[in-house]
Scaffold this motif. Structure first.
Motif, mmCIF file in Angstrom:
data_model
loop_
_atom_site.group_PDB
_atom_site.id
_atom_site.type_symbol
_atom_site.label_atom_id
_atom_site.label_comp_id
_atom_site.label_asym_id
_atom_site.label_seq_id
_atom_site.Cartn_x
_atom_site.Cartn_y
_atom_site.Cartn_z
ATOM 1 N N ALA A 63 -14.418 26.416 -5.943
ATOM 2 C CA ALA A 63 -15.607 27.247 -6.111
ATOM 3 C C ALA A 63 -16.635 26.549 -6.992
ATOM 4 C CB ALA A 63 -15.221 28.598 -6.718
ATOM 5 N N GLY A 64 -16.174 25.858 -8.035
ATOM 6 C CA GLY A 64 -17.097 25.130 -8.898
ATOM 7 C C GLY A 64 -17.835 24.035 -8.165
ATOM 8 N N ILE A 65 -17.131 23.276 -7.323
ATOM 9 C CA ILE A 65 -17.769 22.207 -6.549
ATOM 10 C C ILE A 65 -18.797 22.792 -5.571
ATOM 11 C CG2 ILE A 65 -17.351 20.385 -4.853
ATOM 12 C CD1 ILE A 65 -14.650 19.924 -6.192
ATOM 13 N N LEU A 66 -18.461 23.905 -4.924
ATOM 14 C CA LEU A 66 -19.399 24.543 -3.998
ATOM 15 C C LEU A 66 -20.623 25.070 -4.737
ATOM 16 C CD1 LEU A 66 -16.929 26.516 -1.685
ATOM 17 C CD2 LEU A 66 -18.136 24.383 -1.179
ATOM 18 N N ILE A 94 -21.929 23.814 -7.468
ATOM 19 C CA ILE A 94 -22.754 22.650 -7.799
ATOM 20 C C ILE A 94 -23.558 22.193 -6.584
ATOM 21 C CG2 ILE A 94 -22.674 20.202 -8.434
ATOM 22 C CD1 ILE A 94 -20.385 20.808 -10.276
ATOM 23 N N PHE A 95 -22.906 22.184 -5.425
ATOM 24 C CA PHE A 95 -23.581 21.697 -4.217
ATOM 25 C C PHE A 95 -24.748 22.611 -3.827
ATOM 26 C CE2 PHE A 95 -23.960 21.659 0.445
ATOM 27 C CZ PHE A 95 -24.314 20.330 0.629
ATOM 28 N N PHE A 96 -24.509 23.933 -3.837
ATOM 29 C CA PHE A 96 -25.535 24.853 -3.345
ATOM 30 C C PHE A 96 -26.589 25.179 -4.402
ATOM 31 C CE2 PHE A 96 -22.128 25.848 -0.282
ATOM 32 C CZ PHE A 96 -22.850 25.705 0.890
ATOM 33 N N PHE A 97 -26.176 25.390 -5.664
ATOM 34 C CA PHE A 97 -27.110 25.862 -6.685
ATOM 35 C C PHE A 97 -27.717 24.751 -7.535
ATOM 36 C CE2 PHE A 97 -24.301 29.564 -5.993
ATOM 37 C CZ PHE A 97 -25.260 30.477 -5.610
ATOM 38 N N SER A 98 -27.095 23.571 -7.531
ATOM 39 C CA SER A 98 -27.620 22.480 -8.354
ATOM 40 C C SER A 98 -28.227 21.360 -7.513
ATOM 41 C CB SER A 98 -26.509 21.907 -9.247
ATOM 42 O OG SER A 98 -26.030 22.894 -10.141
ATOM 43 N N ILE A 99 -27.494 20.910 -6.501
ATOM 44 C CA ILE A 99 -27.967 19.780 -5.701
ATOM 45 C C ILE A 99 -28.962 20.236 -4.635
ATOM 46 C CG2 ILE A 99 -27.253 17.933 -4.138
ATOM 47 C CD1 ILE A 99 -24.602 17.829 -5.622
ATOM 48 N N ARG A 100 -28.607 21.275 -3.881
ATOM 49 C CA ARG A 100 -29.477 21.729 -2.806
ATOM 50 C C ARG A 100 -30.725 22.456 -3.323
ATOM 51 N NH1 ARG A 100 -27.865 22.477 2.532
ATOM 52 N NH2 ARG A 100 -26.870 20.569 3.291
ATOM 53 N N PRO A 122 -20.169 27.316 -14.656
ATOM 54 C CA PRO A 122 -18.763 27.371 -15.086
ATOM 55 C C PRO A 122 -18.220 28.782 -15.207
ATOM 56 C CG PRO A 122 -19.948 25.757 -16.389
ATOM 57 C CD PRO A 122 -20.973 26.477 -15.569
ATOM 58 N N ILE A 123 -19.044 29.708 -15.688
ATOM 59 C CA ILE A 123 -18.594 31.094 -15.820
ATOM 60 C C ILE A 123 -18.336 31.708 -14.448
ATOM 61 C CG2 ILE A 123 -19.344 33.407 -16.500
ATOM 62 C CD1 ILE A 123 -20.749 32.143 -18.886
ATOM 63 N N LEU A 124 -19.225 31.463 -13.492
ATOM 64 C CA LEU A 124 -19.048 32.023 -12.151
ATOM 65 C C LEU A 124 -17.808 31.461 -11.472
ATOM 66 C CD1 LEU A 124 -22.716 32.084 -10.771
ATOM 67 C CD2 LEU A 124 -21.319 34.018 -11.511
ATOM 68 N N SER A 125 -17.579 30.164 -11.616
ATOM 69 C CA SER A 125 -16.405 29.569 -10.967
ATOM 70 C C SER A 125 -15.110 30.061 -11.586
ATOM 71 C CB SER A 125 -16.492 28.042 -11.064
ATOM 72 O OG SER A 125 -16.494 27.616 -12.409
ATOM 73 N N GLU A 179 -14.252 19.580 -16.723
ATOM 74 C CA GLU A 179 -14.361 18.213 -16.225
ATOM 75 C C GLU A 179 -15.328 18.151 -15.039
ATOM 76 O OE1 GLU A 179 -13.870 14.658 -14.091
ATOM 77 O OE2 GLU A 179 -13.215 16.591 -13.304
ATOM 78 N N ILE A 180 -15.302 19.165 -14.174
ATOM 79 C CA ILE A 180 -16.194 19.191 -13.020
ATOM 80 C C ILE A 180 -17.650 19.311 -13.462
ATOM 81 C CG2 ILE A 180 -16.871 20.556 -10.996
ATOM 82 C CD1 ILE A 180 -13.933 21.238 -10.608
ATOM 83 N N PHE A 181 -17.911 20.185 -14.425
ATOM 84 C CA PHE A 181 -19.282 20.426 -14.874
ATOM 85 C C PHE A 181 -19.676 19.560 -16.075
ATOM 86 C CE2 PHE A 181 -18.142 24.350 -12.675
ATOM 87 C CZ PHE A 181 -19.259 24.555 -11.895
ATOM 88 N N SER A 182 -18.798 18.649 -16.508
ATOM 89 C CA SER A 182 -19.067 17.803 -17.681
ATOM 90 C C SER A 182 -19.472 18.668 -18.873
ATOM 91 C CB SER A 182 -20.170 16.776 -17.376
ATOM 92 O OG SER A 182 -19.773 15.921 -16.328
ATOM 93 N N TYR A 183 -18.747 19.753 -19.062
ATOM 94 C CA TYR A 183 -19.029 20.704 -20.139
ATOM 95 C C TYR A 183 -18.151 20.346 -21.336
ATOM 96 C CZ TYR A 183 -20.396 25.176 -22.167
ATOM 97 O OH TYR A 183 -20.925 26.152 -22.968
ATOM 98 N N PRO A 184 -18.720 19.872 -22.421
ATOM 99 C CA PRO A 184 -17.919 19.352 -23.538
ATOM 100 C C PRO A 184 -17.235 20.454 -24.342
ATOM 101 C CG PRO A 184 -20.156 18.442 -23.562
ATOM 102 C CD PRO A 184 -20.160 19.614 -22.632
#
Length: 310
Positions: A133-136, A138-144, A177-180, A251-256
């Protein structure tokens, strides 16, 4: 006991960096670098090291130091734990709140089209791993669509502090991150639905209807309150589950946060950081279960009364 170790991980990192480079390092220099960058000094047997470590943790409350820096594990955890708790707590609250409301509505509309469609959707979402869900997202809400940033705690060039720009940046970076992670709590909707369906057949609901009480009061104080009681312990245990799931999400969102700290420690075999983080996760789990056991009697008075109240 596992193969490899911090020294071998650092050696592999040095060798991989010098591949394809004209500047090569001989084995003696590599060993010197390993000795300088990893503060491994104990040549004692493994059981002696284990005793020393456990004594320092439980008697001195000292989790040790990072193998690759002079930072203490306690300071690293104290710096990153609030950020992990930020996304974990909000994810848990959102996930369980949506699940409770959705489960209650599904029970009231049992065997309807809404109930059937919602059950299929919840089962599908519950079967979807949170990192997928996190990868999806990122693809739809961040990249697209470029609605949310792809990673980090807050934007570059923003002055940290109690100001609207900083708070808005924190919210935007934490949204995905919260949504995923909220996907983890959606399976509770089916549990809430099952509990509500069982409560709907109780005699005291028929009495409440005969008394002429409003449907909203019956739904909240009679059905919802009794249906949510068995989920209280599951909710407290879910705190640890959401916190531990932050390892992959961060790790997926590079959230420290602590999750990314654990992931980086695994990559370089930074055992003190890894052990300290796992101890914190374990303590959170134990404390949450203990609080659930001690407070369940206040949530449900029937438990504390035992067999004295029929």
């Amino acid at each position: 006991m596992m193969p490899g170790g911090p020294e071998q991980a650092l050696r592999n990192q040095i060798l991989s960096q010098q591949m394809g480079s004209s500047n090569t390092i001989n084995p003696e220099q590599i060993e010197q670098l390993v000795e300088n960058y990893t503060n491994l000094e104990s040549d004692a047997p493994i059981y002696v090291q284990y005793y020393q470590y456990m004594s320092s943790v439980f008697l001195e409350f000292d989790l040790g130091e990072s193998l690759y820096s002079e930072d203490t594990v306690t300071s690293l955890l104290a710096e990153r734990l609030p950020w992990s708790m930020l996304i974990s707590v909000y994810a848990m609250v959102i996930g369980y709140s949506v699940s409770i409301v959705l489960g209650a509505v599904m029970a009231f509309k049992e065997k309807s089209r809404f109930d059937s469609v919602s059950s299929v959707v919840v089962i599908g979402l519950n079967s979807t791993p949170y990192y997928v869900a996190g990868i999806l997202f990122i693809f739809f809400f961040s990249i697209r669509n470029n609605v949310f940033p792809t990673g980090g705690r807050y934007g570059l060039g923003i002055e940290p502090g109690f100001n609207p720009a900083f708070m808005q940046s924190i919210a935007l970076h934490a949204a995905l991150p919260i949504l995923s992670m909220s996907v983890l709590g959606l399976g509770t909707a089916l549990t809430m639905r099952g509990n509500s369906v069982r409560v709907l057949g109780e005699d005291y609901l028929r009495v409440a209807e005969l008394r002429g009480l409003r449907n909203s009061r019956i739904a909240t104080q009679y059905v919802g309150r009794n249906a949510i009681l068995p989920m209280y312990t599951q909710f407290m245990i879910g705190i640890a589950g959401v916190l531990s799931s932050s390892v992959i999400v961060e790790e997926i969102f590079s959230y420290p946060g602590v999750g990314l700290l654990v992931y980086d420690a695994i990559q370089v075999r930074n055992y003190p950081v890894l052990m300290g983080s796992l101890i914190v996760f374990t303590l959170v789990t134990i404390v949450a279960i203990l609080i659930a056991d001690l407070t369940y009697g206040f949530i449900d008075p029937r438990i504390s009364s035992g067999g004295n109240n029929e």
